[in-house]
Design an enzyme around this catalytic site. Structure first.
Site, PDB file in Angstrom:
ATOM      1  N   HIS A 123      44.653  46.305  33.364  1.00 39.87           N
ATOM      2  CA  HIS A 123      45.514  45.118  33.430  1.00 39.87           C
ATOM      3  C   HIS A 123      46.134  44.877  34.802  1.00 39.87           C
ATOM      4  CE1 HIS A 123      49.798  46.631  33.048  1.00 39.87           C
ATOM      5  NE2 HIS A 123      49.152  47.731  32.704  1.00 39.87           N
TER       6      HIS A 123
ATOM      7  N   THR B 296      37.608  56.400  18.744  1.00 36.45           N
ATOM      8  CA  THR B 296      36.632  55.308  18.797  1.00 36.45           C
ATOM      9  C   THR B 296      36.900  54.434  20.018  1.00 36.45           C
ATOM     10  OG1 THR B 296      36.511  55.341  16.401  1.00 36.45           O
ATOM     11  CG2 THR B 296      35.735  53.331  17.488  1.00 36.45           C
TER      12      THR B 296
ATOM     13  N   CYS C 126      65.881  48.599  34.610  1.00 36.12           N
ATOM     14  CA  CYS C 126      67.048  48.554  33.717  1.00 36.12           C
ATOM     15  C   CYS C 126      67.015  49.733  32.759  1.00 36.12           C
ATOM     16  CB  CYS C 126      66.993  47.291  32.863  1.00 36.12           C
ATOM     17  SG  CYS C 126      67.812  45.922  33.617  1.00 36.12           S
TER      18      CYS C 126
HETATM   19  N1  PLP Z   1      50.920  54.030  37.607  1.00 36.89           N
HETATM   20  C1  PLP Z   1      51.314  52.990  38.364  1.00 36.89           C
HETATM   21  C2  PLP Z   1      51.437  53.164  39.828  1.00 36.89           C
HETATM   22  C3  PLP Z   1      51.636  51.776  37.753  1.00 36.89           C
HETATM   23  O1  PLP Z   1      52.064  50.760  38.501  1.00 36.89           O
HETATM   24  C4  PLP Z   1      51.517  51.660  36.349  1.00 36.89           C
HETATM   25  C5  PLP Z   1      51.900  50.404  35.655  1.00 36.89           C
HETATM   26  O2  PLP Z   1      52.938  49.814  35.947  1.00 36.89           O
HETATM   27  C6  PLP Z   1      51.074  52.771  35.619  1.00 36.89           C
HETATM   28  C7  PLP Z   1      50.783  53.941  36.280  1.00 36.89           C
HETATM   29  C8  PLP Z   1      50.920  52.714  34.128  1.00 36.89           C
HETATM   30  O3  PLP Z   1      49.756  52.029  33.766  1.00 36.89           O
HETATM   31  P1  PLP Z   1      49.587  51.420  32.303  1.00 36.89           P
HETATM   32  O4  PLP Z   1      50.495  50.244  32.221  1.00 36.89           O
HETATM   33  O5  PLP Z   1      48.141  51.022  32.217  1.00 36.89           O
HETATM   34  O6  PLP Z   1      49.912  52.508  31.342  1.00 36.89           O
END
Ligand code: PLP
Length: 394
Positions: A201, A237, A325
């Site tokens: 994402h 899965t 926050c």
């Molecule tokens: N590591 C970093 C540097 C991130 O910016 C994020 C998400 O904000 C994550 C890990 C966590 O990823 P996910 O939202 O796919 O669990």
């Protein structure tokens, strides 16, 4: 009202091509990738194609890519996995104080189990000194985990140098590359990585799916126990539509990497310079050179960050603060504290993060709205003494 989205480090919109690629696997091609019939084989072929697409983006072999539920799981699996399989009795881990909570809280959980962890510090630049990593190494160091690019300030860490150090000392090297993958070139061979985390994402793919690179021969314990999926590395899965989406997002990112990075950097620089020209008492958080092309994190002296985000939102512009926050009170961000910002400066920091779909008009609209928002919020601050050049916290 025109809506402007400048919070791409939080999440990104799904690319239309990704949505199209996913659709069949939500509808007619719904099989379980472990089934031996036609439906299952359709799904399995799609998962294997995605594995190749992801591997290509980071210069890995497809067999070294494991699909997970996202960045958080990949970080947990890499860190717990290596430490739990470590042959030394009391393993030691090296990481930094500016990691995402997916790494920091994992390291803290290990500490509670008796594992010792060194948090390498960073200076005002927000960049780790490889020599500090070298100095932190002990005979029992089992893992070095250092993020590729910081999610708040965008600083890019010298992974290649740290990878060389890790290799010389025969220590596993993991990187949380969630914010780097798709934005800048990531090559696991060049960087000397044994493990890497990425998340769909953050690169215009779907939420809830990610991947983990595990170099061939790496010994780690799985985080979850169950079936024999993903070469026994990660049971469950497979999320076939999500994995297909990640694959397509990886392919798109690789195809357009250079042009997107250049275009986004130009827009970011125009935005940042425009703000610095129009608004007094603004400074950049972290090294302005060694950073992602899409991220700008600024201290707006005497502006309350949360209030800024709300006021900008009312004007149709989505951005975020550098502060997280927690339970009603605004705790200053650990990253901004780590680079030496005072709590006041941290609370006056905002993050603007662009993406491949950011348009020039979005930058114009932001530059149009922002100065008035800052002026209004400053006029509400009892500490703001216009023109007297006081620093935040004065
Ligand atoms: N590591 C970093 C540097 C991130 O910016 C994020 C998400 O904000 C994550 C890990 C966590 O990823 P996910 O939202 O796919 O669990």
């Amino acid at each position: 009202m025109r809506r402007v989205y400048l919070d791409n480090n939080a999440t990104t919109p799904l690319a239309p091509e990704v949505f199209e690629a996913m659709k069949p696997y939500l509808l007619e091609d719904f099989g379980n990738a472990s089934s031996i019939h036609w439906f299952g084989q359709q799904a399995k072929n799609a998962v294997e194609k995605a594995r190749q697409q992801v591997a290509k983006l980071i210069n890995a072999r497809p067999g070294e890519v494991i699909f997970t539920s996202g960045g958080t799981e990949s970080d947990n699996a890499a860190i717990f996995g290596i430490v739990q399989a470590a042959r030394v009795e009391a393993p030691h881990v090296i990481t930094t104080g500016i990691e995402h909570h997916a790494v920091l809280h994992t390291a803290q959980a290990l500490e509670k189990k008796g594992v010792s962890v060194t948090y390498v510090t960073v200076g005002a630049s927000g960049v780790v000194d490889p020599e500090d990593v070298k100095r932190a190494i002990r005979p029992e160091t089992a893992l070095i985990s250092i993020m590729h690019a910081n999610n708040e300030i965008g600083t890019v860490q010298p992974l290649e140098e740290i990878g060389t150090i890790a290799r010389e000392r025969d220590i596993y090297f993991h990187s949380d590359a969630v914010q780097a993958v798709g934005k800048i070139p990531v090559d696991v061979e060049k960087l000397g990585l044994d493990l890497l985390s990425l998340s769909a994402h953050k690169l215009n793919g779907p939420k809830g799916v990610g991947a983990m690179y595990i170099r061939r021969g790496t010994i780690l314990k799985p985080l979850l126990y169950g079936g024999h999926h993903e070469r026994d590395r990660r049971p469950g899965t497979e999320n076939v539509p999500g994995i297909v989406g990640l694959g397509m997002a990886a392919e798109l990112a690789l195809t357009h990497l250079e042009e997107n990075a250049q275009r986004v950097a130009n827009l970011r620089d125009r935005l940042e310079c425009g703000i610095l020209e129009r608004v007094a008492q603004v400074s950049v958080n972290g090294d302005p050179q060694r950073r992602l092309p899409n991220t700008s994190n600024l201290v707006l002296d005497y502006v309350e960050g949360e209030g800024f985000v709300i006021a900008m939102d009312l004007k149709g512009i989505a951005c975020s603060t550098g502060a997280a926050c927690s339970s009603g009170s605004v705790e200053p961000s650990h990253v901004l504290s780590a680079i030496g910002r005072t709590p006041e400066q941290a609370r006056s920091s905002i993050r603007l993060s662009l993406g491949p779909y950011t348009a020039a008009e979005d930058i114009d609209a932001t530059l149009e709205a922002l100065p008035a928002v800052v002026e209004r919020l400053r006029s509400l601050s009892p500490h703001w003494t216009k023109g007297k050049g006081l620093g935040a916290g004065g």
